[in-house]
Structure formats: C-alpha cells, structure tokens
Design an enzyme around this catalytic site. Structure first.
Site, mmCIF file in Angstrom:
data_model
loop_
_atom_site.group_PDB
_atom_site.id
_atom_site.type_symbol
_atom_site.label_atom_id
_atom_site.label_comp_id
_atom_site.label_asym_id
_atom_site.label_seq_id
_atom_site.Cartn_x
_atom_site.Cartn_y
_atom_site.Cartn_z
ATOM 1 N N SER A 88 -6.835 5.189 13.216
ATOM 2 C CA SER A 88 -7.562 6.309 12.291
ATOM 3 C C SER A 88 -8.091 7.339 13.031
ATOM 4 O O SER A 88 -8.857 7.027 13.978
ATOM 5 C CB SER A 88 -8.245 5.473 11.131
ATOM 6 O OG SER A 88 -8.898 6.615 10.514
ATOM 7 N N LEU A 137 -4.282 -12.458 4.705
ATOM 8 C CA LEU A 137 -4.106 -12.280 6.255
ATOM 9 C C LEU A 137 -5.402 -13.069 6.735
ATOM 10 O O LEU A 137 -5.437 -13.228 7.873
ATOM 11 C CB LEU A 137 -4.012 -10.695 6.526
ATOM 12 C CG LEU A 137 -2.765 -10.294 6.156
ATOM 13 C CD1 LEU A 137 -2.947 -8.790 6.563
ATOM 14 C CD2 LEU A 137 -1.779 -10.684 7.063
ATOM 15 N N TYR A 175 -15.693 1.235 8.587
ATOM 16 C CA TYR A 175 -14.298 1.501 8.737
ATOM 17 C C TYR A 175 -13.635 1.940 10.207
ATOM 18 O O TYR A 175 -12.905 1.358 10.704
ATOM 19 C CB TYR A 175 -13.678 2.359 7.669
ATOM 20 C CG TYR A 175 -12.341 2.842 7.626
ATOM 21 C CD1 TYR A 175 -11.132 1.908 7.110
ATOM 22 C CD2 TYR A 175 -12.109 3.946 8.488
ATOM 23 C CE1 TYR A 175 -9.873 2.213 7.204
ATOM 24 C CE2 TYR A 175 -10.600 4.249 8.312
ATOM 25 C CZ TYR A 175 -9.648 3.386 7.977
ATOM 26 O OH TYR A 175 -8.176 4.082 7.959
ATOM 27 N N GLY A 198 0.856 -1.336 -0.001
ATOM 28 C CA GLY A 198 0.087 -0.009 0.061
ATOM 29 C C GLY A 198 0.936 1.157 -0.082
ATOM 30 O O GLY A 198 2.030 1.224 0.094
ATOM 31 N N GLU A 205 -10.885 8.313 11.705
ATOM 32 C CA GLU A 205 -12.271 7.881 11.774
ATOM 33 C C GLU A 205 -12.912 7.246 12.951
ATOM 34 O O GLU A 205 -14.203 6.976 13.091
ATOM 35 C CB GLU A 205 -12.326 7.045 10.626
ATOM 36 C CG GLU A 205 -12.054 7.625 9.258
ATOM 37 C CD GLU A 205 -13.348 8.664 8.807
ATOM 38 O OE1 GLU A 205 -14.330 8.442 9.186
ATOM 39 O OE2 GLU A 205 -13.031 9.446 7.925
HETATM 40 P P1 NAP Z 1 -3.622 1.252 1.359
HETATM 41 O O1 NAP Z 1 -2.655 2.015 0.265
HETATM 42 O O2 NAP Z 1 -5.174 0.931 0.820
HETATM 43 O O3 NAP Z 1 -2.781 -0.203 1.825
HETATM 44 C C1 NAP Z 1 -3.654 -1.183 2.193
HETATM 45 C C2 NAP Z 1 -2.782 -2.640 2.399
HETATM 46 O O4 NAP Z 1 -3.446 -3.726 2.867
HETATM 47 C C3 NAP Z 1 -2.638 -3.004 0.620
HETATM 48 O O5 NAP Z 1 -1.376 -3.213 0.778
HETATM 49 C C4 NAP Z 1 -3.604 -4.141 0.634
HETATM 50 O O6 NAP Z 1 -3.221 -5.117 -0.186
HETATM 51 C C5 NAP Z 1 -3.316 -4.699 2.015
HETATM 52 N N1 NAP Z 1 -4.633 -5.705 2.398
HETATM 53 C C6 NAP Z 1 -5.625 -5.485 2.485
HETATM 54 N N2 NAP Z 1 -6.612 -6.548 2.833
HETATM 55 C C7 NAP Z 1 -5.442 -7.584 2.861
HETATM 56 C C8 NAP Z 1 -5.546 -8.991 3.149
HETATM 57 N N3 NAP Z 1 -6.840 -9.643 3.272
HETATM 58 N N4 NAP Z 1 -4.518 -9.823 3.180
HETATM 59 C C9 NAP Z 1 -3.345 -8.910 2.904
HETATM 60 N N5 NAP Z 1 -3.400 -7.834 2.717
HETATM 61 C C10 NAP Z 1 -4.145 -7.025 2.673
HETATM 62 O O7 NAP Z 1 -3.480 1.978 2.755
HETATM 63 P P2 NAP Z 1 -2.618 3.094 3.268
HETATM 64 O O8 NAP Z 1 -3.002 4.523 2.655
HETATM 65 O O9 NAP Z 1 -1.232 2.761 3.056
HETATM 66 O O10 NAP Z 1 -2.847 3.022 4.887
HETATM 67 C C11 NAP Z 1 -1.957 2.337 5.693
HETATM 68 C C12 NAP Z 1 -2.816 2.130 6.910
HETATM 69 O O11 NAP Z 1 -3.094 3.421 7.706
HETATM 70 C C13 NAP Z 1 -4.060 1.486 6.996
HETATM 71 O O12 NAP Z 1 -4.176 0.689 7.880
HETATM 72 C C14 NAP Z 1 -5.146 2.342 6.782
HETATM 73 O O13 NAP Z 1 -6.286 2.163 7.197
HETATM 74 C C15 NAP Z 1 -4.594 3.373 7.784
HETATM 75 N N6 NAP Z 1 -5.052 4.870 7.585
HETATM 76 C C16 NAP Z 1 -4.435 5.683 6.449
HETATM 77 C C17 NAP Z 1 -4.797 6.757 6.237
HETATM 78 C C18 NAP Z 1 -4.579 7.544 4.964
HETATM 79 O O14 NAP Z 1 -4.961 8.721 4.913
HETATM 80 N N7 NAP Z 1 -3.799 6.968 4.280
HETATM 81 C C19 NAP Z 1 -5.712 7.416 7.446
HETATM 82 C C20 NAP Z 1 -5.827 6.854 8.515
HETATM 83 C C21 NAP Z 1 -5.396 5.347 8.661
HETATM 84 P P3 NAP Z 1 -3.879 -5.170 -1.744
HETATM 85 O O15 NAP Z 1 -2.720 -4.261 -2.227
HETATM 86 O O16 NAP Z 1 -3.532 -6.761 -2.061
HETATM 87 O O17 NAP Z 1 -5.048 -4.907 -1.587
#
Ligand code: NAP
Length: 322
Positions: A126, A56, A150, A11, A128
């Site tokens: 988050s 996962l 979420y 991600g 959220e």
């Molecule tokens: P992201 O780009 O959506 O990445 C999420 C990752 O989780 C992806 O690599 C995805 O893999 C993996 N994933 C989802 N379901 C899975 C499963 N069943 N098995 C294995 N891997 C799985 O998220 P991000 O923006 O980097 O955010 C990182 C974390 O911070 C997340 O937990 C998000 O909720 C939290 N967060 C982010 C923000 C933000 O603004 N970015 C804000 C608050 C919190 P695939 O590529 O295979 O789908």
C-alpha cells in the site's frame, strides 16, 4: 489448468480478481470467513471456484491450505484494509496484515523449495507504507516511513516479501494507491460520498459529514489494479511495483465530480466537516509514479478520475431505483 489461491476473495479486489482468473480458465481457491459473502455472490458457483471458510488467524489452517491446494499463484489480499479501523485495533491489524502474510510467504517458500512446486506470490502492499512522504510522486525507492498501524503492518509484510524474494521466492509487492469501484463499502470515503450523493439527489438524505476535504489521493479503478497484480504474478522477474494513476485529486474534487453527476454544482451547504472523521495523522498527498510497472509489466490505468466517480454514482443511483 493453472491454480490460484486468493486470500480476501470476498473483498473488492478479491472478487474482481476471481472473476478475471476464472474467465481465463484458472481453478480458483478463495479464503472466506463466512459463506455467502456479498461480492462473491455475483460469481455464482462455477466448478472452477472453491471457497474455503476459515479465519486466517487460526493457527496452521492457512499453511495446510497451501499444501493441500498446491497453487501456482497466490494473491495475498486479505487485510484490515481501512486506516481508520487500524487505529481502533492496531494489534489485530498487525496480525492480519503482517503476520498472516509472513505465514503465507513461508508456506509458499516451503511448497516451492521443499516440495518442488514453484509458486508465485503477489502481496497487496500500500501507498500507506510511505506515510508523510517528502517526495512526490513516490517511487519504488521512496523511504518506507508509515504513520498509521495500517501502514506499519503493510510495511512489515512488504519488507518480508523482499526477504523471501532474496531467498529465491517469486514474490512481488504491488504498492497499490487508492482504487475504487461500486464494490467499495460505505466505510470508505469515496463510496460514502457516492452513496450519499445518490440518496441526497433522491431526497432521501439531507447532507453528509466528512473529514479533511483537502487530503489529496491518487485514485484509480479497482479492476485496473487487479490486472496489475496478475501481470506481476506472471512477470519473468518478481519485484516491487508502484501501481497508481500518477494524478491526484482532493476529496473536494471527488465531491465536485460526484455532485455534478446528479446536477448539483454548489454542494457547500450539503457537506459538513466533522473533526471526528479526520485521521490522527493524514498524509497530505499520495501520488504514485507507476513508470516501472508501465515499462516492466506493460501496465497502464484505463479509467480516469471523472469516469471512475461517475460509474460509482451511477451504480448507487441504480441501487436506489431497483
Ligand atoms: P477489502 O475489500 O477490505 O477486503 C479485505 C478482505 O480481507 C475481505 O475479504 C476480508 O474478509 C478479508 N479478511 C480480513 N481479515 C480476515 C481474516 N482474519 N481472515 C480471513 N479473511 C480476512 O480490501 P480491498 O479494497 O479489496 O483491498 C485488497 C488488498 O489491497 C488489501 O490487502 C488492502 O489493504 C490492499 N490495498 C487496497 C487499496 C484500495 O484502495 N482498495 C489500496 C492499497 C492497498 P471479510 O469480508 O470476512 O472481512
């Protein structure tokens, strides 16, 4: 050589985190669902990086991986990370964002307590979890009252991290506010805007449809938020840390900054509000107070709002020119 395990390495945040850890000499293990993930591609294949292909949700696989890898630091980033997506699949969101994190906490606890291998864990919580917070800015003491599947799934994992911390595990919640980069997919409004603005300026797209233009968010630069998670992992004491810029802007402000980068000052005829894109429940304002992270972790954001938007637009212009 310290060992780190990252779930969600493919991600946005996971890829920046892997780059940062590898640059500092870590041996990095990452969980991917399929090989050849886009963001990971840029990492190349250094000897210090090992990717493990698994979903996962597969029973036991994650626990076995923790035992096998014996990480010093675990970063729990994998999630269904879109609020919009979570409304379409609330059960799966609970499983991936909630139960998987608890399984990881339990595996880390077992490695620490039963096998004498200390593990430090950081959970990507988050903003959220606060839902329609009555208090602004939000702090670590703001009541947890999510308003989306979420947010509820993140709240479960967040509170569970606190439970395991009370049992002695070094686990921190980084309560992340929105953070962006060119690695955001277009399913998120910020990247949808910057990619559309680039295409509109190149004459390849007529306009774009969005939801609530008045929603206020506290937007930061993703690599800054990854730096905060690393600081939380190595801090002497674990805790909950709000990670935010402390400045909020509307979607309209984001549009202003993005369109102005390509020389368009009046975008009113180019943007249509489509009710289908409005969230069922949308927190009016998210604004975080990161004073604790500043004082305890020594963390501060380094990239301001307009620089962030300009970097994303510039990247999308470059993609079109390539
Ligand atoms: P992201 O780009 O959506 O990445 C999420 C990752 O989780 C992806 O690599 C995805 O893999 C993996 N994933 C989802 N379901 C899975 C499963 N069943 N098995 C294995 N891997 C799985 O998220 P991000 O923006 O980097 O955010 C990182 C974390 O911070 C997340 O937990 C998000 O909720 C939290 N967060 C982010 C923000 C933000 O603004 N970015 C804000 C608050 C919190 P695939 O590529 O295979 O789908």
């Amino acid at each position: 050589m310290p060992v780190a395990l990252i779930t969600g390495i493919s991600g946005q945040d996971g890829s920046y985190l892997a780059e940062s850890l590898l640059a500092d000499g870590y041996q990095v293990h990452g969980v991917v669902r399929s090989p050849g993930e886009e963001n990971i591609g840029g990492l190349g294949a250094p000897d210090a990086l090992t990717l493990h292909t698994l979903d996962l949700l597969e029973p036991g696989r994650l626990e076995d991986l923790v035992t096998e890898v014996r990480p010093d630091e675990v970063y729990s980033l994998a999630a269904i990370s879109s609020v919009f997506e979570s409304w379409k699949n609330p059960v799966r969101t609970g499983e991936v964002n909630g139960q998987v994190v608890v399984r990881l906490l339990e595996a880390a606890q077992r490695l620490s307590a039963d096998h004498g291998h200390p593990v430090r864990l950081v959970h990507a919580s988050s903003a959220e979890i606060f839902g329609q917070a009555a208090q602004s800015p939000q702090t670590e003491s703001t009541p947890i009252a999510p308003t989306s599947p979420y947010g509820a799934s993140k709240a479960y994992a967040h509170l569970s991290a606190g439970v395991f911390r009370a049992r002695g595990l070094h686990v921190s919640n980084c309560v992340l506010y929105n953070h962006e980069s060119p690695r955001r997919p277009e399913t998120f409004v910020t990247r949808k805007i910057t990619a559309s603005v680039a295409r509109i300026s190149a004459g390849l797209q007529d306009g774009l449809e969005l939801g609530n233009l008045d929603a206020r968010r506290d937007w930061g630069w993703a690599p800054d938020y990854v730096a905060a998670m690393r600081l939380a992992a190595t801090a002497p004491e674990p805790g909950d840390f709000i990670i935010a810029t402390g400045v909020s802007h509307t979607i309209g402000d984001f549009l202003d900054a993005a369109f102005s980068r390509v020389g368009i000052t009046d975008w009113s005829g180019l943007v249509t509000v489509n009710p289908a894109f409005v969230r069922p429940v949308d927190p009016a304002e998210q604004l975080g107070d990161a004073s604790k992270a500043h004082t305890v972790l020594g963390w501060s954001p380094t990239v301001d709002f307009s620089t962030l938007v300009h970097r994303m637009v510039d990247h999308d212009l470059q993609l079109l020119a390539a």
